[in-house]
Design a protein around this motif. Structure first.
Motif, PDB file in Angstrom:
ATOM      1  N   THR A 334      -1.473   0.029  11.590  1.00 28.00           N
ATOM      2  CA  THR A 334      -1.423   0.242  10.236  1.00 28.00           C
ATOM      3  C   THR A 334      -2.827   0.893   9.644  1.00 28.00           C
ATOM      4  O   THR A 334      -3.755   0.250  10.083  1.00 28.00           O
ATOM      5  N   GLY A 335      -2.793   1.760   8.609  1.00 23.18           N
ATOM      6  CA  GLY A 335      -4.052   2.034   8.119  1.00 23.18           C
ATOM      7  C   GLY A 335      -4.795   0.942   7.386  1.00 23.18           C
ATOM      8  O   GLY A 335      -4.059   0.119   6.938  1.00 23.18           O
ATOM      9  N   PRO A 336      -6.234   1.300   7.044  1.00 24.18           N
ATOM     10  CA  PRO A 336      -6.927   0.119   6.514  1.00 24.18           C
ATOM     11  C   PRO A 336      -6.445  -0.111   5.396  1.00 24.18           C
ATOM     12  O   PRO A 336      -6.740  -1.260   4.646  1.00 24.18           O
ATOM     13  N   VAL A 337      -6.036   1.004   4.460  1.00 27.70           N
ATOM     14  CA  VAL A 337      -5.880   0.628   3.073  1.00 27.70           C
ATOM     15  C   VAL A 337      -4.308  -0.360   2.846  1.00 27.70           C
ATOM     16  O   VAL A 337      -4.353  -1.186   2.206  1.00 27.70           O
ATOM     17  N   LEU A 338      -3.562   0.350   3.532  1.00 30.66           N
ATOM     18  CA  LEU A 338      -2.263  -0.710   3.582  1.00 30.66           C
ATOM     19  C   LEU A 338      -2.520  -2.216   4.038  1.00 30.66           C
ATOM     20  O   LEU A 338      -2.158  -3.104   3.384  1.00 30.66           O
ATOM     21  N   THR A 339      -3.268  -2.187   5.115  1.00 37.15           N
ATOM     22  CA  THR A 339      -3.536  -3.532   5.630  1.00 37.15           C
ATOM     23  C   THR A 339      -4.162  -4.294   4.633  1.00 37.15           C
ATOM     24  O   THR A 339      -4.039  -5.430   4.602  1.00 37.15           O
ATOM     25  N   SER A 340      -5.274  -3.824   4.140  1.00 35.56           N
ATOM     26  CA  SER A 340      -5.964  -4.647   3.062  1.00 35.56           C
ATOM     27  C   SER A 340      -5.221  -4.760   1.835  1.00 35.56           C
ATOM     28  O   SER A 340      -5.156  -6.094   1.323  1.00 35.56           O
ATOM     29  N   LEU A 341      -4.212  -4.060   1.517  1.00 34.60           N
ATOM     30  CA  LEU A 341      -3.107  -4.428   0.426  1.00 34.60           C
ATOM     31  C   LEU A 341      -2.463  -5.708   0.716  1.00 34.60           C
ATOM     32  O   LEU A 341      -2.267  -6.424  -0.099  1.00 34.60           O
ATOM     33  N   ILE A 342      -1.737  -5.493   1.992  1.00 32.33           N
ATOM     34  CA  ILE A 342      -0.726  -6.795   2.314  1.00 32.33           C
ATOM     35  C   ILE A 342      -1.829  -8.034   2.643  1.00 32.33           C
ATOM     36  O   ILE A 342      -1.357  -9.179   2.093  1.00 32.33           O
ATOM     37  N   ILE A 343      -2.632  -7.830   3.304  1.00 29.34           N
ATOM     38  CA  ILE A 343      -3.383  -9.296   3.586  1.00 29.34           C
ATOM     39  C   ILE A 343      -4.243  -9.701   2.481  1.00 29.34           C
ATOM     40  O   ILE A 343      -4.286 -10.883   1.958  1.00 29.34           O
ATOM     41  N   GLY A 345      -4.223  -8.543  -1.059  1.00 26.89           N
ATOM     42  CA  GLY A 345      -3.518  -8.328  -2.063  1.00 26.89           C
ATOM     43  C   GLY A 345      -2.407  -9.358  -2.078  1.00 26.89           C
ATOM     44  O   GLY A 345      -2.390 -10.394  -2.762  1.00 26.89           O
ATOM     45  N   ILE A 346      -1.574  -8.865  -1.329  1.00 30.94           N
ATOM     46  CA  ILE A 346      -0.048  -9.927  -1.385  1.00 30.94           C
ATOM     47  C   ILE A 346      -0.389 -11.048  -0.809  1.00 30.94           C
ATOM     48  O   ILE A 346       0.261 -12.376  -1.277  1.00 30.94           O
ATOM     49  N   VAL A 347      -0.499 -11.279   0.394  1.00 27.49           N
ATOM     50  CA  VAL A 347      -0.536 -12.452   1.040  1.00 27.49           C
ATOM     51  C   VAL A 347      -1.517 -13.464   0.600  1.00 27.49           C
ATOM     52  O   VAL A 347      -1.270 -14.596   0.319  1.00 27.49           O
ATOM     53  N   ALA A 348      -2.762 -13.097   0.227  1.00 24.72           N
ATOM     54  CA  ALA A 348      -3.911 -13.895  -0.324  1.00 24.72           C
ATOM     55  C   ALA A 348      -3.371 -14.565  -1.816  1.00 24.72           C
ATOM     56  O   ALA A 348      -3.650 -15.349  -2.089  1.00 24.72           O
ATOM     57  N   THR A 531       4.765 -13.042 -11.018  1.00 19.60           N
ATOM     58  CA  THR A 531       3.451 -12.835 -11.715  1.00 19.60           C
ATOM     59  C   THR A 531       2.370 -12.652 -10.979  1.00 19.60           C
ATOM     60  O   THR A 531       1.655 -11.527 -10.972  1.00 19.60           O
ATOM     61  N   ILE A 532       2.042 -13.665 -10.032  1.00 16.86           N
ATOM     62  CA  ILE A 532       1.091 -13.675  -9.095  1.00 16.86           C
ATOM     63  C   ILE A 532       1.237 -12.282  -8.189  1.00 16.86           C
ATOM     64  O   ILE A 532      -0.037 -11.710  -7.637  1.00 16.86           O
ATOM     65  N   PHE A 533       1.917 -11.937  -7.973  1.00 16.28           N
ATOM     66  CA  PHE A 533       2.324 -10.928  -6.770  1.00 16.28           C
ATOM     67  C   PHE A 533       1.892  -9.458  -7.499  1.00 16.28           C
ATOM     68  O   PHE A 533       1.152  -8.860  -7.007  1.00 16.28           O
ATOM     69  N   LEU A 534       2.397  -9.410  -8.893  1.00 20.98           N
ATOM     70  CA  LEU A 534       2.047  -8.173  -9.478  1.00 20.98           C
ATOM     71  C   LEU A 534       0.618  -8.393  -9.925  1.00 20.98           C
ATOM     72  O   LEU A 534      -0.275  -7.172  -9.504  1.00 20.98           O
ATOM     73  N   ALA A 535       0.044  -9.336 -10.117  1.00 20.16           N
ATOM     74  CA  ALA A 535      -1.480  -9.305 -10.534  1.00 20.16           C
ATOM     75  C   ALA A 535      -2.354  -9.326  -9.237  1.00 20.16           C
ATOM     76  O   ALA A 535      -3.260  -8.580  -9.507  1.00 20.16           O
ATOM     77  N   SER A 536      -1.731  -9.672  -8.371  1.00 18.03           N
ATOM     78  CA  SER A 536      -2.529  -9.608  -7.094  1.00 18.03           C
ATOM     79  C   SER A 536      -2.622  -8.045  -6.803  1.00 18.03           C
ATOM     80  O   SER A 536      -3.799  -7.691  -6.242  1.00 18.03           O
ATOM     81  N   VAL A 537      -1.452  -7.453  -6.692  1.00 17.44           N
ATOM     82  CA  VAL A 537      -1.668  -5.945  -6.323  1.00 17.44           C
ATOM     83  C   VAL A 537      -2.443  -5.357  -7.456  1.00 17.44           C
ATOM     84  O   VAL A 537      -3.278  -4.421  -6.939  1.00 17.44           O
ATOM     85  N   LEU A 543     -10.137  -3.686  -7.449  1.00 11.38           N
ATOM     86  CA  LEU A 543     -11.382  -4.158  -6.728  1.00 11.38           C
ATOM     87  C   LEU A 543     -11.630  -3.077  -5.470  1.00 11.38           C
ATOM     88  O   LEU A 543     -12.765  -2.986  -5.199  1.00 11.38           O
ATOM     89  N   LYS A 544     -10.541  -2.447  -5.054  1.00 11.20           N
ATOM     90  CA  LYS A 544     -10.667  -1.597  -3.905  1.00 11.20           C
ATOM     91  C   LYS A 544     -10.806  -0.155  -4.199  1.00 11.20           C
ATOM     92  O   LYS A 544     -10.851   0.639  -3.416  1.00 11.20           O
TER      93      LYS A 544
END
Length: 551
Positions: A334-343, A345-348, A531-537, A543-544
């Motif tokens: 997986t590309g670094p951008v998508l990996t960073s978004l998932i790890i 952004g979403i998971v954190a 709400t947290i999901f949308l805010a995290s994204v 930030l990125k």
């Protein structure tokens, strides 16, 4: 004003099944909602204090060749339309929507519950009396004569237990067999003056509308100068009704109730109950408020002390989950951008809200225990003096207390308040209460800036919010009083009077508590998680991206 005898037919098991509309009505705390849940499998909020149901709830189930449509109505003490609950219940009962009325009564307090029963019988619609909480009657060493009671009332009486789910089939059997059996509306025979006036008004009602069937009920309400009934019945009875006979009618009803209770209640014992002994401490004029503050302080201590220990386990699981997801993404290139978004952004982001789940669960568990035990009604009574000083009734404290769990149901609970000003002021100050969505912020800020004093700091935030709300109500009341005095200088400010039932203390029901905690946790996760999901994204994107980010 007429009774609709037309039945709806629905297809059931290849046959034409009859659909019955059944209204569940009764005093607050009589177990209506618990009985409703037992039949329909619904998970409506059940608590051991008045004012839980503030609007009618509907459900359905099948029994033999019938489809029962059940309606759980707000708890009321009478059919006199004063509060919002009474208006909702009476409007539904008077409509053609209901076929049979199930009057759910607290068998341990017959004298209070039978007043509503007599009013329902006078309406002329099919009524079945469901005697709930018979276990309390037995625990007190008393018995109820289930043969004599229906003889005196003229309606079927069924003993049920909503919590133990006993007598449910018998109750529905009685409902199906009495759906077109109308009671004798003259169950209460008043004095000659009142009966003569009832007869005169009844004749006038029939002359105005020959289709009217429950004329006795309307005649009695006209004698009581009931404003809604007077508006709905456009006939002139001023030559008959020379005053309000409400107090005389109430007195004669209770005279009959005393006779009924004397005859059907066996082995009645006058002895101090456990409830009275506990109330002498928890509702003490001096110690009541300090005890409440201590109980809530203990609740918050459990929320953070126990919750934080469990939170560490959650954090470990989420950390392992994040690593597992990251390894999986790297495996599939997986590309670094998508990996960073998932790890990042979403998971954190979602993981942050999940780490505080133990705190939320413990808070709701403690509140559910206090509600189901019957303590919350005492809080209203204890806080009434303090609330009066800021211009609110003690009832307003219940929505404010609910605000510590979630602001949305707290604002909705404010609808149970009778006074419009009380409702508006309660809605205004409820957001000052620290709801469960604010707990993560409190914990986060307390941990970051106050170190070992984090628990004290977080508790202080609760207290500050509560005090700020009370101060706001106080200032608002002062402004209102000045405005009222300017309009009417000779009138003194209205003092809020509190009339509330203090229910029996009882052992909290594990099922009710588990449902209450689960429903609140689920609501918290769905609302806060979204709400947290949308805010995290969004935060990840901020930030990125830019001169130092991926773009």
């Amino acid at each position: 004003m007429s009774v609709n005898t037309q039945r709806n037919k629905v297809l059931h098991c290849g046959r034409e099944a009859e659909e019955l509309n059944i209204g569940f009505i009764g005093n607050p705390n009589s177990g209506k909602t618990t009985l409703f849940n037992a039949y329909t499998g619904a998970r409506l909020k059940v608590a051991n204090w008045p004012g839980v149901t503030v609007e009618k709830k509907e459900g359905a189930f099948k029994y033999h060749n019938h489809v029962y449509k059940l309606v759980d109505l707000p708890g009321i003490y009478s059919l006199t339309s004063y509060s919002l609950e009474e208006k909702i219940s009476r409007q539904f009962i008077l409509s053609d929507e209901v076929d049979v009325i199930v009057d759910v009564t607290d068998a341990s307090n017959l004298e209070r519950n039978l007043y509503l029963t007599l009013q329902l019988i006078e309406m002329g619609k099919p009524v079945v009396l469901a005697l709930n909480m018979m276990d309390i009657v037995e625990d007190r060493g008393m018995e109820i004569d289930l043969h004599r009671l229906p003889e005196m009332l003229g309606i079927p009486v069924v003993a049920v237990s909503a919590t133990k789910k006993t007598g449910l089939d018998i109750l529905m059997h009685a409902v199906s067999h009495h759906k077109e059996i109308y009671p004798n509306t003259k169950v209460v025979v008043y004095n000659e003056v009142i009966e003569d006036k009832i007869e005169q008004i009844t004749q006038r009602l029939k002359e105005h509308d020959p289709q009217v069937t429950n004329t006795r009920f309307y005649a009695i309400k006209l004698l009581e100068n009931d404003s809604e009934i007077m508006e709905s019945c456009p006939i002139d009875v001023s030559d008959i009704v020379d005053q309000s006979y409400e107090s005389e009618i109430i007195k004669e009803k209770y005279d009959l109730i005393e006779d009924i209770v004397e005859e059907v209640l066996v082995n009645k014992q006058e002895r101090a109950q456990l409830t009275d002994k506990i109330d002498s401490i928890l509702t003490h004029r001096v110690w009541g408020i300090p005890i409440f503050v201590g109980i809530m302080g203990f609740v918050f201590l459990l929320t953070f002390a126990v919750g934080d220990s469990v939170k560490g386990v959650f954090e470990g699981w989420l950390d392992h989950f994040g690593r597992w997801v990251e390894e999986g993404l790297l495996t599939v290139n997986t590309g670094p951008v998508l990996t960073s978004l998932i790890i990042d952004g979403i998971v954190a982001g979602v993981g942050t809200i999940l780490t505080f789940l133990p705190n939320i669960a413990i808070l709701f568990l403690a509140l559910a225990f206090l509600e189901d035990s019957g303590y919350m009604a005492r809080v209203t009574y204890v806080m009434n003096g303090t609330m009066n000083k800021i211009g609110l009734s003690g009832r307003a404290f219940i929505p404010m207390l609910l605000g510590f769990g979630c602001t949305v149901p707290a604002v909705m609970a404010a609808r149970t308040l009778e006074n419009q000003r009380d409702r508006l002021k309660t809605i205004l100050i409820t957001p000052f209460m620290s709801c469960s969505a604010k707990i993560p912020i409190y914990v986060l800020l307390s941990g970051m800036f106050f170190g070992k004093y984090a628990t004290l700091a977080a508790f202080s935030m609760y207290i500050i919010g509560f005090v700020a709300g009370l101060f706001t109500a106080y200032v608002t009341t002062k402004i209102e009083n000045k405005a009222d005095q300017a309009k009417a200088p000779k009138e003194s400010p209205v003092v809020n009077q509190l009339l509330i039932e203090l229910p029996e203390y009882k052992k909290p029901n594990a099922y009710s508590i588990s449902i209450y905690v689960w429903e609140n946790i689920k609501a918290y996760l769905s609302k806060a998680g979204t709400t947290i999901f949308l805010a995290s994204v969004i935060l990840w994107f901020v930030l990125k991206t830019g001169t130092t980010g991926y773009v």
